[in-house]
Design an enzyme around this catalytic site. Structure first.
Site, short mmCIF file in Angstrom:
data_model
loop_
_atom_site.label_atom_id
_atom_site.label_comp_id
_atom_site.label_asym_id
_atom_site.label_seq_id
_atom_site.Cartn_x
_atom_site.Cartn_y
_atom_site.Cartn_z
N SER A 38 5.45 -8.28 4.80
CA SER A 38 4.60 -7.21 5.35
C SER A 38 4.55 -7.35 6.87
O SER A 38 5.07 -8.30 7.45
CB SER A 38 3.19 -7.34 4.78
OG SER A 38 2.60 -8.53 5.29
N ASP A 89 8.32 -4.68 3.85
CA ASP A 89 7.26 -3.94 3.16
C ASP A 89 6.51 -3.08 4.18
O ASP A 89 6.06 -3.58 5.21
CB ASP A 89 6.32 -4.97 2.52
CG ASP A 89 5.33 -4.35 1.55
OD1 ASP A 89 5.60 -3.25 1.05
OD2 ASP A 89 4.28 -4.99 1.30
N GLY A 142 -5.11 -4.31 -2.19
CA GLY A 142 -6.29 -5.16 -2.06
C GLY A 142 -7.05 -5.30 -3.38
O GLY A 142 -6.52 -5.02 -4.45
N SER A 191 -1.88 -5.45 -8.01
CA SER A 191 -2.82 -6.53 -8.34
C SER A 191 -4.08 -5.92 -8.93
O SER A 191 -4.63 -4.97 -8.36
CB SER A 191 -3.22 -7.32 -7.09
OG SER A 191 -2.13 -8.06 -6.61
N ASN A 204 4.83 -3.92 -6.75
CA ASN A 204 4.43 -4.79 -5.65
C ASN A 204 3.15 -5.55 -5.96
O ASN A 204 2.14 -4.94 -6.33
CB ASN A 204 4.18 -3.96 -4.39
CG ASN A 204 5.45 -3.38 -3.80
OD1 ASN A 204 6.51 -3.45 -4.40
ND2 ASN A 204 5.33 -2.81 -2.61
#
Ligand code: 13P
Length: 283
Positions: free
Chosen positions: A49, A81, A180, A210, A229
């Site tokens: 990132s 990314d 996040g 996530s 991702n």
């Protein structure tokens, strides 16, 4: 072995599975992901990132990823990314990235198309795959924040036009995930995903995975998601590993005794994701 992102995207689309794309920031994280990939016989994207490039430096990221990939039997692609500019993409390609994302989602539609076309013009002759983003994925990743008000779902018709005009290799779409930690349980818009899948014939990418329930992932993959991702859950696992050592042995001062268990915690999370995404056993 280090391969082009194209290879991983094509195999995933043909095989009907998604390849895990995991964010890397240091040596232990690269090792955790590669050990998991080797044990699960899985192809894998390592990705950097903006924050990772700032933290470690592009040279370190590439050297770590290349060393890991060269030692590995499984195919590994190194991806930028959320690339922010044409200049950054060129730098990454020059340093040896084999996949790039150009995130023009903050621009109006025509500008997003223009910057994606410009990146493709230089990336494709270098054998580097290009991922773009259409719609705006909410949440925070390092320095990039998209508020709930700014977040916007991907329009299937726009997606069709975008892909037709850019010839991009893969498209990151906004269907209800966010970067996040989630406040509540994320609700994915599967009807929209299906419409996008019917409108475009290229691999789709799910960001902010996530904290997305396993059932939702299992439903999304057959609907065309070919790359998923994951960053936040890896950070959490790594930090948990460090915290456990500190709590159990506050006098420990050897960084290896903190980072070794953190690496192991993270590896287990990566392995579980690879089995969930269907990429385990595909290398
Ligand atoms: P999470 O941090 O929510 O896993 O998202 C990662 C991501 O999408 C990186 O682009």
């Amino acid at each position: 072995m280090l391969v082009s992102g194209k290879e991983l995207f094509q195999a995933a689309k043909q095989g009907g599975y998604a390849v895990g794309a995991f964010n890397v920031n240091n040596m232990e994280i690269v090792q955790a992901i590669l050990e998991a990939a080797e044990e699960e016989k899985s192809p894998v994207f390592l990705q950097a990132s903006q924050g990772a490039i700032k933290y470690a430096g592009i040279e370190y990221i590439v050297a770590l990823a290349r060393t890991a990939a060269e030692k590995a039997k499984v195919p590994v692609a190194l991806n930028l990314d959320h690339g922010t500019s044409f200049t950054q993409v060129v730098q990454c390609i020059r340093h040896g990235f084999t996949a790039v994302m150009i995130d023009g989602s903050k621009y109006p539609f025509e500008e997003n198309i223009a910057i994606t076309q410009k990146v493709i013009e230089i990336a494709h002759p270098c054998g580097v795959s290009v991922e773009a983003e259409l719609g705006k994925i909410g949440g925070t990743e390092d320095d990039i924040t998209v508020s709930d008000a700014e977040a916007a779902f991907t329009d299937p018709q726009e997606a069709a036009e975008f892909v037709e005009r850019t010839k991009v290799d893969a498209l990151a779409i906004a269907i209800g995930t966010a970067h996040g930690v989630y406040k509540g349980e994320p609700k994915l818009d599967f009807a929209r995903l299906e419409k996008i899948r019917n409108a475009v014939d290229i691999p789709l990418v799910l960001h902010g995975a996530s904290g997305v329930p396993e059932d939702a992932i299992r439903k999304a993959v057959p609907l065309g998601i070919c790359k998923i991702n994951i960053d936040t859950e890896l950070r959490q696992a790594f930090t948990k590993g460090v915290q456990q050592v500190v709590l159990n042995n506050p006098k420990e001062y050897d960084p290896r005794k903190l980072l070794g268990p953190a690496r192991e915690e993270m590896k287990q999370v990566v392995k579980a994701k690879m089995r969930l995404f269907g990429c385990a056993g595909r290398a």
